[in-house]
Write an enzyme that holds these catalytic residues in place. Structure first.
Site, PDB file in Angstrom:
ATOM      1  N   GLY A 169       0.826  -1.190   0.000  1.00 60.23           N
ATOM      2  CA  GLY A 169       0.000   0.000   0.000  1.00 60.23           C
ATOM      3  C   GLY A 169       0.864   1.245   0.000  1.00 60.23           C
ATOM      4  O   GLY A 169       2.053   1.201   0.326  1.00 60.23           O
ATOM      5  N   CYS A 170       0.260   2.366  -0.370  1.00 56.03           N
ATOM      6  CA  CYS A 170       1.022   3.605  -0.495  1.00 56.03           C
ATOM      7  C   CYS A 170       1.499   4.103   0.870  1.00 56.03           C
ATOM      8  O   CYS A 170       2.676   4.409   1.040  1.00 56.03           O
ATOM      9  CB  CYS A 170       0.191   4.663  -1.209  1.00 56.03           C
ATOM     10  SG  CYS A 170      -1.473   4.876  -0.554  1.00 56.03           S
ATOM     11  N   TYR A 171       0.589   4.186   1.837  1.00 54.25           N
ATOM     12  CA  TYR A 171       1.013   4.627   3.170  1.00 54.25           C
ATOM     13  C   TYR A 171       2.054   3.696   3.783  1.00 54.25           C
ATOM     14  O   TYR A 171       3.065   4.173   4.324  1.00 54.25           O
ATOM     15  CB  TYR A 171      -0.186   4.737   4.121  1.00 54.25           C
ATOM     16  CG  TYR A 171      -1.130   5.889   3.856  1.00 54.25           C
ATOM     17  CD1 TYR A 171      -0.694   7.208   3.965  1.00 54.25           C
ATOM     18  CD2 TYR A 171      -2.451   5.658   3.521  1.00 54.25           C
ATOM     19  CE1 TYR A 171      -1.567   8.265   3.740  1.00 54.25           C
ATOM     20  CE2 TYR A 171      -3.336   6.716   3.297  1.00 54.25           C
ATOM     21  CZ  TYR A 171      -2.888   8.013   3.406  1.00 54.25           C
ATOM     22  OH  TYR A 171      -3.755   9.052   3.195  1.00 54.25           O
TER      23      TYR A 171
ATOM     24  N   THR B 219       4.280   1.905   2.367  1.00 58.59           N
ATOM     25  CA  THR B 219       5.584   2.098   1.735  1.00 58.59           C
ATOM     26  C   THR B 219       6.342   3.233   2.405  1.00 58.59           C
ATOM     27  O   THR B 219       7.497   3.084   2.823  1.00 58.59           O
ATOM     28  CB  THR B 219       5.415   2.381   0.224  1.00 58.59           C
ATOM     29  OG1 THR B 219       4.846   1.221  -0.398  1.00 58.59           O
ATOM     30  CG2 THR B 219       6.753   2.708  -0.439  1.00 58.59           C
ATOM     31  N   GLY B 220       5.687   4.392   2.523  1.00 61.58           N
ATOM     32  CA  GLY B 220       6.347   5.532   3.143  1.00 61.58           C
ATOM     33  C   GLY B 220       6.660   5.319   4.609  1.00 61.58           C
ATOM     34  O   GLY B 220       7.726   5.711   5.098  1.00 61.58           O
TER      35      GLY B 220
END
Lengths: 333, 333, 333, 333
Positions: free
Chosen positions: D144-146, D148-149
């Site tokens: 997921g995008c969150y 990853t960060g």
């Protein structure tokens, strides 16, 4: 009619004082200073105010303000202290929008790296917390924008000594950085970004500390500010790790009780900056997860975070209704 | 491998040349100058380029560029003329991104209010119109951003001498105003606004006039620029009052024929700036009403409106494919 | 105290009427309808209005509005005509914010493709042009947002029959597209773009034509609308090709004379949307080039372009000061 | 040449895969599905890609993908599981951009409230952490995008078991909410705001937990997501309360060592979303205060947070250079 003076009328907080006071039924701006704009009409510097003022900028000298009942000092930190004493000495009340009187003298001198030879004790003008002292104050130190949002988000739990640790992650509109162009305010540097700065050491931290420690001595606070690509507003996420187990409903009751009768505190299911824009409201939403409570506050940084709260304090100091001249809705969307 | 130099590598067009050339398969940047950043690495000024360059900024002196096959001058108007001649004299080709060589000498001196003692004839680098001359050019004057969008929108009808009058109403991203903070680029001054400026007298008007009059001597042109709250892109509405009656289909045929084989001209039902962002495309849409035709062009002001077209011109000058190193899609959304 | 009803209180114009009227000293909102929100409190739909209203949404039936002195109809085009007649018949004045009564019956039916069986003659509510008729009107057709900005920009020159041709190139905030999400209002589709639409055939064109032809029969008008990435405001560039030669000073005099005594018309050196945001002002700047005059007008599309002008018309209809409840400054920045 | 299929090619991640792969030297897209767009050309749905593809959308049936070496599934959560097994069964590798294979079966079924009858073990495709397993994987669950960060910001300290508690406060561009218009993506609802949502219970929390607990079993994690008014990017503030006392320099060394050789991790003094926009980089800055460390990561949510990382994983699975086709600079500004 309260006669009002403004020292420093060209920046955003000065302009916002002029906007708010232009429709205040019990106050009248009689003097506004700006060294660099002496002799110019208000609307030549603030074109949006065309039609609302006919006066000209004057020098920030006592004689230009001698008929004032109250003076707002809206100049940079470190400059306000050059003006405030002269007004106090002749019995003019002062509401200072700079940081110069917010902290204890020693703390100020350390945090701001500047000597404070003519220090006065001031009342910290977070109206909801210090209303009674403000009524009697000669000098009110109007709170910083971040502290306003952060302290209002955490104070009710702090007063009950229920906070183990709180992390304030705050996002401000760029007007907080002032009206002068810098790399920070340069449009392409902010657009499509969200920019943290002074990530572990912002000066406003000390205001939060001073106020919240007064409520709960052993509170632990962390704070990171950032700017988002918008002009107005501060949204503060208060991640609060609680002492003991509280349900969301209990927390809500604590907040409602703490802010009972406070006209500018509104509870919302979800807060949104555009639900408070242009107004003096502080909207608050309350969320309880398994690990922590998250209290979110939303203010307009130039209103409740600066000039609006200053006028709210003026109302309290002069025995007016607290929301006199501030009782209008936000501009949405 | 073409050896490339860049004079003026810290601004937006310099940074964009560095971005584009970093992946160009047939070109290599060997020297970049910046007076104020001498000795600093590229990525210290352009953090987004970290990992792409290992060189340092140098002074803009001939000896630092002597191994170059071509130099891009990306300095302000009036400064480029101080550098261009020295490169030409030693046989280095020059692509100038400033306005210094775009206009006839007399016109330049009047419009820009500056003497031009070492004037050289240059080819006007609107690639789609002057491809054959660019092939043989030693000095290419890269077009202004507004003229690129405006001329490409009107040229096909002008060439047929079908234009009675054209009003260009153009909207630019704020990067066109440069990388240095000013009142104009101050975030709160642009956010929630769209700001016309030099409403009847922008210098780019003279480029449009020169190029379009070459196609249709009796054309009448009006132009108003403005900035919108975005970083990149120029959208130009060309309101064209036609000589004679043409149907939309006929106009489309004229455009398709005129731009036949042009890799960077795309026709769209509706153009959108984010459909071209980051790319060298000029997207065009064609609309015919009862009173007039409206031709809308969309470019990225920093790419097709500046550095991308400059590289396109380099490709043409060195006999490469015109889209070498530029053949990638826009970044949407 | 004027008793006010609002039919259609959930959209942006309905919400804006509620915002404005909440502080109007001579008017009180007593009924607001919304079919889908019947029984909900105002602030459940408009959280920014929390604390300002205690009433609930009702059905748009006559009996719920029978104590009203005036009803604002803020429903989509084609729906207003279902409500307006019933109010007029029982003597309730109506200010319609839709397009249903702005045009002559035949023109309406052609442009909007809808039969109009119960057509009433209405006064076109551009207050500055029709003040005297509005005083006596039972039904006011509140102007469209684009026509308000465009007509105010061109009327003074049209009245003198000095316009050869005018091209209106207008840029609107996206709230003009309404409160319901569509591809058009989807954030990534607007951000970093400026989007023309209905490029040669927008319906508002016919309002401009009707009003300006009444001033100058042989005027020629062109119009292109577009949205820019902001919520509020319409900026209109009126590119005016003049009949005869006029200097900038002469044009300014014509405008000042035409708008003498008009409280909401302000002349500025440079207009800016954020100088009028949230207010009922129409700011105008005047620029004369060699080829044409450019008159630029700036309004808040939801205020002077809709709900503010509607309240201005109410004031006129009920013999109040024209700026009653509207006399506050814009929210800048 | 790797033959690539994309199931779900109309959304933002599908469009981004098409953008990235259009210039990938070792891969070719041979099939793209979209139920609702069957028979339409790619550029009819993605106008920015005009000129880059000549194929048409097909149905997501196995026979249309049978020549593929790898298929990217870019469909909503809960739908991917309908497609993935059929490809795996015939030996086509799959990179799934949905959440369907990121979590252990039981966790998935509880968090997403959906039975998973044909569950496959997948490698979690955070390339920097699982490179060796990805090399051999048949099925990669793209993060997921969150997560990853967030995971990239905390992993190095977690691996050393140095984290007492971490609070992730993340801000995403609105493209994370998809290409279909909703109240959430409606322009006026986001503009001038920053909007927290799923404040204490976002599903991505469980990915963070799974990955970070694998590094440090007793880690305590809190997470709040929000959208800011921009299209692309996720900025994550990781407020990390450390076990033991570490200086900033020591932390930096830990991070540099952990990410040694990782081409897409860059350390910056200050990260900025526009320094990574359009690229596969994850930029990281490290700040140590008295109370905690703050690690800030910046990614483009559609690239490193989705399609770019998916292509990075493809490169690893097929033995290519990890940055093949991804080795270009961000688009700044």
């Amino acid at each position: 009619m309260i006669k009002v003076g403004i020292v420093g009328g060209t920046g955003y907080t000065g302009g916002e004082l002029l906007r708010i006071l232009s429709t205040h039924p019990e106050a009248e701006v009689v003097a506004v200073s700006s060294r660099k704009d002496v002799g110019r009409k208000i609307h030549e510097v603030h074109p949006h105010l065309k039609g609302f003022y006919d006066i000209e900028f004057v020098l920030p000298e006592l004689k230009n303000f001698d008929e004032c009942d109250v003076v707002f000092t809206a100049v940079p930190h470190g400059e306000a202290m050059n003006y405030v004493p002269q007004f106090l000495e002749v019995g003019i009340k002062v509401i200072d929008l700079s940081a110069d009187y917010r902290l204890k003298k020693e703390v100020y001198e350390e945090v701001y790296g500047k000597k404070h030879d003519a220090y006065f004790e001031a009342v910290y003008g977070l109206t909801e917390l210090h209303r009674e002292e403000i009524k009697k104050a000669k000098l009110v130190a109007n709170p910083g924008c971040y502290p306003t949002g952060a302290i209002l988000a955490a104070a009710p739990l702090a007063e009950k000594e229920l906070i183990e640790r709180v992390v304030f992650d705050s996002k401000s509109g760029i007007t907080g950085a002032g009206a002068s162009p810098t790399d920070f305010t340069h449009f392409p540097n902010l657009h499509e970004s969200i920019v943290p700065y002074k990530i572990t050491d912002h000066r406003h931290y000390y205001e939060m500390l001073q106020e919240l420690k007064a409520l709960q001595e052993d509170i632990r606070i962390s704070f990171t500010p950032q700017v988002f690509p918008g002009s107005r507003g501060i949204l503060t996420n208060a991640h609060i790790f609680l002492r003991g187990d509280l349900e969301e409903g209990e927390i809500k009751k604590i907040y409602e009780k703490f802010y009972e009768g406070c006209k500018f505190i509104r509870f919302q299911e979800s807060v949104k900056l555009i639900y408070v824009r242009g107004s003096n409201f502080c909207d608050i939403s309350i969320h309880k997860g398994k690990d922590r409570a998250v209290i979110i506050s939303a203010i307009d940084n130039l209103v409740k975070g600066a000039s609006g709260q200053a006028v709210q304090n003026m109302n309290v100091m002069f025995g007016l209704e607290e929301d006199e001249g501030l009782n209008y809705p936000p501009l949405f969307p």
